[in-house]
Write an enzyme that holds these catalytic residues in place. Structure first.
Site, short mmCIF file in Angstrom:
data_model
loop_
_atom_site.label_atom_id
_atom_site.label_comp_id
_atom_site.label_asym_id
_atom_site.label_seq_id
_atom_site.Cartn_x
_atom_site.Cartn_y
_atom_site.Cartn_z
CD GLN A 1 -30.89 -17.64 -7.36
OE1 GLN A 1 -31.40 -17.12 -6.38
NE2 GLN A 1 -30.95 -17.08 -8.55
CE LYS A 2 -28.52 -27.06 -0.84
NZ LYS A 2 -29.74 -27.81 -0.77
#
Length: 180
Positions: free
Chosen positions: A71-72
């Site tokens: 995830q970012k």
């Protein structure tokens, strides 16, 4: 033939420890791939919010695989896991063409980091079992992988869900590690 059988054939002698860092964007199939390698049910995967570590032992090899969430907000922490990495395995969702530029950017950032200088890279072009997946050669071209210098690299089409192509990538890792 599973990973353990493959490694038994390729390496005999004292146990060698290999640290594999498994990275890629969220939903690329990293945990599914790790479960397949560990001979677990790959259909039973949930998104990784932190990291998973699996150690797979075989006569002559001990694979320590670090699967870090993609995830970012988690990607900024990836560099905390770079130390002592023997092989970087980067997983790409071949069916997610909208994120090809983003995954290419992240891979470029990894390859530019001095802590990963010279570390061999295996790129799994995952989800080849899906209808609209980009081929491994199209991904290699799109990410300009052929411009990579001063490190061994390989791209392998695969499906972590059914295991096709996964062992071919592992053979490449085994050859690279035994070459050192």
């Amino acid at each position: 033939m599973g990973l353990l059988d493959l490694l038994r054939k390729l390496k005999k002698g004292p146990e060698k420890e290999i640290r594999i860092l498994l990275l890629g964007l969220d939903n690329a199939g990293k945990t599914t791939l790790l479960k397949f390698i560990a001979s677990e049910d790959p259909t039973d995967s949930t998104p990784t919010l932190g990291f998973n570590i699996k150690t797979v032992q075989s006569k002559g090899f001990r694979l320590n695989v670090w699967d870090i969430g993609g995830q970012k907000k988690i990607r900024t922490y990836w560099r905390n896991y770079f130390e002592n990495t023997d092989v970087l395995v980067y997983v790409i969702d071949s069916a997610d063409r909208k994120r090809l530029e983003e995954t290419g950017f992240e891979l470029g950032e990894l390859l530019a980091d001095e802590k990963l200088t010279g570390v061999p890279v295996l790129v799994y072009a995952n989800k080849q079992d899906l209808l609209h997946s980009a081929s491994a050669s199209d991904i290699a071209h799109g990410l300009n992988l052929h411009s990579i210098r001063h490190r061994d690299w390989h791209i392998q089409a695969c499906s972590a869900l059914d295991g096709s192509g996964v062992e071919d990538g592992l053979v490449w890792i085994s050859k690279i590690v035994t070459k050192k």
